[in-house]
Write a protein that holds these residues in place. Structure first.
Motif: not given
Length: 696
Positions: A220-235
């Motif tokens: 967020r400090a990089a002056d933009g917007w952030v998309l935080l997502v889960g991308v897979s299951q762990e196992t």
């Protein structure tokens, strides 16, 4: 069948003109359908830098357990993300390859644990060609390398980001193995993809969650917007559930994330991440030789919708409740089905032994309960059972209770015509649900749901099977009331009632069910013809088939004419067909249809379905005098039964559900038919003045 001469074609042309008018009206409705768009995901002034942070295995329980992640909830548009990919499991490599392709990809090896992500050696993903070959082997059609081929300067950090941003030849540029905040903030870094690493299963998970929150703060400090997502299951064998999705900052106040690919507030797909990056940047304009030739995306741009939320704890509980909504229906479907089956077998044994009036009524009641079950699976959603204590048990009791109530009311009010009340109720409920956007189907026992990447909107195969039976039975009943007065009016009633089901089932934004209208349209047309003429020639049968094909083709083509981001899978299929990119889709659907025959259950379903269909064509061969008398008791019995068999047969041959579709139809229709026969002491003698079709 009776062969017709030229003089009969005048009658045939009249019906064809009627059908043509109905098709034109339906096509106009279908073609004008559109989905109301939600707000754009973010203001253009915030697009200086888009940072996607992917965390394999990030659940809403993690957010609840982490004060740092909880603090982000009221600073974000939030939702859940389904990470179903092309393979049976979504390992980290599957998730990152899906981000790379913008369509569901297959990266891991079936029946094996999730392996480590591939290394980057000499600027190239190790074993990249293996992943390319795997897409061809499983006919995914996933153009892995699409995101990296765009030519837009996207920075990557971590091994997962290397997979996501690799070009079509596996080469990787503008990438670092570890996160670098200074590099992220530099002008050379346009957007960015960050692999935050899979969360440890046990020890170290708390520290990993803190690192994720710290990554968000640095991004967020990089002056933009952030998309935080889960991308897979762990196992590979992880408990499947929708994962976390957050978008920061929330430019209009924190709301719910959504997209046109799910059309559900609070729910997006993994493929939407790629679509958002490409469409926000109009990347296809940057490198037409790369992205523009990769075929249509599976996902759509992420939006926000709904009211502002300001209570993080309430939001988290809402997400956890939603997980219950998606996870409980499938196991409870088995439990309820087995309970009803056991009750039927016990009641049947009692009836066979005693033949008493009470045992007869009890057996009929259990059969009607099975019919009521096909209504209860939808109405149960209105009870919001997932917010009750012990959601699984609550769902079990709610569905059984609603099923029994429908059976009891129908049996008491309609006597031996109880089957008809259940069919008409199912027809009306599903039409209303379809027009409203299928809120009752979503998260019910009859939708696969986001956990395994099933339908997010529209009618699934089980819902269509229920609607088809209900529509044809209702149409048969209405036609029976009119047939003595005018066969033509009776046929028009069939077209009206069946046509309404076709429109609701097929209209984009309502049922959006391409395979369903392929099966239901010829069945309705056949039933209307038999109602009008009483018999059918081979040439008329061919005409009915052609009319059905034209109707379905018109719907698909009109949907194709809409803007690409507004098309349903009707229009997408036409686009693939015109681009010569449809073979993988057809092969995948064929594989889905034949997979039912991997075990004995599929073959058993096939035998049962074939026997049921033969009973509608060769009633004299059925070893049941009651059924034989019933078959000829009223004019509309035969047309309705033949229409049901036609719908099931076409659906089995042309739908990816294969034999399961007519099996589900039989699961609804056959108990109602048997209930009708058992409830009548003399099923052969039915008063025509009742004007009630005796139907399955």
């Amino acid at each position: 069948m009776k062969l017709w001469g030229p003089k009969n074609w005048g009658h045939f042309s009249v019906l064809l003109r009627t059908v043509a008018i109905a098709i034109a009206a339906a096509a106009a409705v279908l073609g004008s359908a559109g989905t109301a768009s939600a707000q754009p995901v973010t203001d253009q002034s915030l697009l200086a830098k888009v940072v996607v942070i992917g965390v394999p295995g990030l659940t809403w329980n993690d957010v609840k357990a982490s004060p740092e992640l909880t603090a982000l909830v009221n600073q974000s548009h939030v939702g859940s993300i389904t990470v179903k990919t092309a393979g049976p499991h979504t390992c980290p490599v599957d998730g990152w390859l899906t981000v790379s392709a913008g369509t569901r990809a297959w990266g891991s090896v079936a029946d094996q644990p999730c392996g480590d992500l591939p290394a980057v050696t000499d600027g190239k993903i190790a074993g990249w060609q293996t992943y390319v070959d795997r897409q061809a082997e499983h006919h995914t059609g996933a153009p892995i390398g699409r995101l990296g081929q765009t030519g837009y300067p996207i920075c990557g950090f971590g091994p997962g980001a290397a997979v996501a941003l690799a070009r079509t030849d596996g080469s990787v540029t503008n990438w670092q193995p570890e996160f670098d905040a200074a590099r992220l903030a530099s002008p050379d870094c346009g957007d960015a993809v960050v692999d935050a690493g899979a969360l440890p299963l046990r020890e170290g998970r708390e520290e990993a969650r803190k690192r994720v929150a710290d990554l968000v703060a640095q991004a967020r400090a990089a002056d933009g917007w952030v998309l935080l997502v889960g991308v897979s299951q762990e196992t590979a064998n992880a408990h499947q559930e929708p994962l976390v999705a957050m978008q920061l900052p929330p430019d209009t106040g924190p709301r719910w994330l959504t997209s046109d690919s799910t059309r559900r507030p609070g729910l997006i797909q993994l493929t939407d991440v790629t679509a958002t990056i490409l469409k926000e940047r109009d990347v296809a304009e940057v490198d037409p030789a790369g992205a523009a030739k990769a075929g249509p995306l599976d996902g759509n741009e992420i939006h926000y919708t709904g009211d502002v939320h300001t209570d993080a704890d309430a939001v988290i509980e809402n997400r956890l409740d939603t997980n219950e909504r998606f996870e409980q229906p499938r196991p409870m479907l088995v439990a309820v089905s087995m309970t009803i089956l056991a009750a039927e077998l016990i009641a049947l044994a009692w009836f066979v032994i005693t033949r008493s009036p009470r045992s007869r009524r009890t057996f009929v009641f259990t059969l009607l309960t099975q019919g009521g079950f096909f209504i209860a699976v939808f109405l149960s959603t209105a009870t919001v059972w997932w917010r009750w204590p012990a959601p699984g048990i609550s769902l079990y009791c709610v569905v059984l209770g609603i099923s029994a109530v429908f059976a009891a009311v129908a049996q008491l009010a309609l006597k031996r015509y109880a089957f008809l009340g259940i069919a008409v109720a199912a027809y009306v409920i599903l039409l209303v649900d379809g027009v409203l956007g299928t809120p009752l189907q979503f998260g019910s026992m009859f939708t696969d749901g986001p956990v395994i990447g099933g339908r997010f909107y529209g009618f699934g195969n089980s819902t269509f099977a229920t609607l088809a039976v209900a529509a044809l039975v209702t149409a048969g009943w209405a036609a029976q009331r009119l047939i003595d007065k005018s066969r033509k009016q009776a046929a028009l009633a069939v077209l009206a009632i069946g046509g309404a089901a076709i429109v609701v089932d097929g209209r984009p934004g309502w049922g959006t069910d391409f395979g369903g209208i392929i099966a239901l349209t010829p069945a309705v047309l056949l039933m209307a013809w038999l109602t009008w003429r009483g018999s059918i020639s081979w040439r008329a049968l061919l005409g009915v088939g052609v009319a059905g094909v034209l109707a379905v083709s018109a719907v698909a083509f009109l949907d194709y004419l809409r803007p690409e981001d507004e098309r349903s899978h009707f229009g997408t299929f036409v686009a693939r067909l015109l681009d010569g990119d449809v073979s993988d889709v057809l092969i995948r659907k064929l594989e889905m249809a034949v997979q039912f025959f991997d075990g004995p259950s599929g073959w058993a379903m096939l035998v049962g379905v074939v026997l049921a269909m033969l009973a509608t064509v060769l009633p004299d061969r059925v070893p049941s005098p009651a059924y034989q008398a019933f078959y000829t008791s009223l004019p509309m019995v035969r047309p309705t039964l033949l229409a049901l068999s036609t719908c099931g047969l076409v659906g089995m041959l042309l739908n990816d559900a294969g034999v399961a579709l007519p099996a589900i139809m039989a699961g609804f229709a056959v108990p109602l038919l048997v209930a009708r026969l058992v409830a009548s002491e003399q099923p052969a003698t039915v008063s025509p003045e009742s004007h009630l079709v005796q139907e399955s």
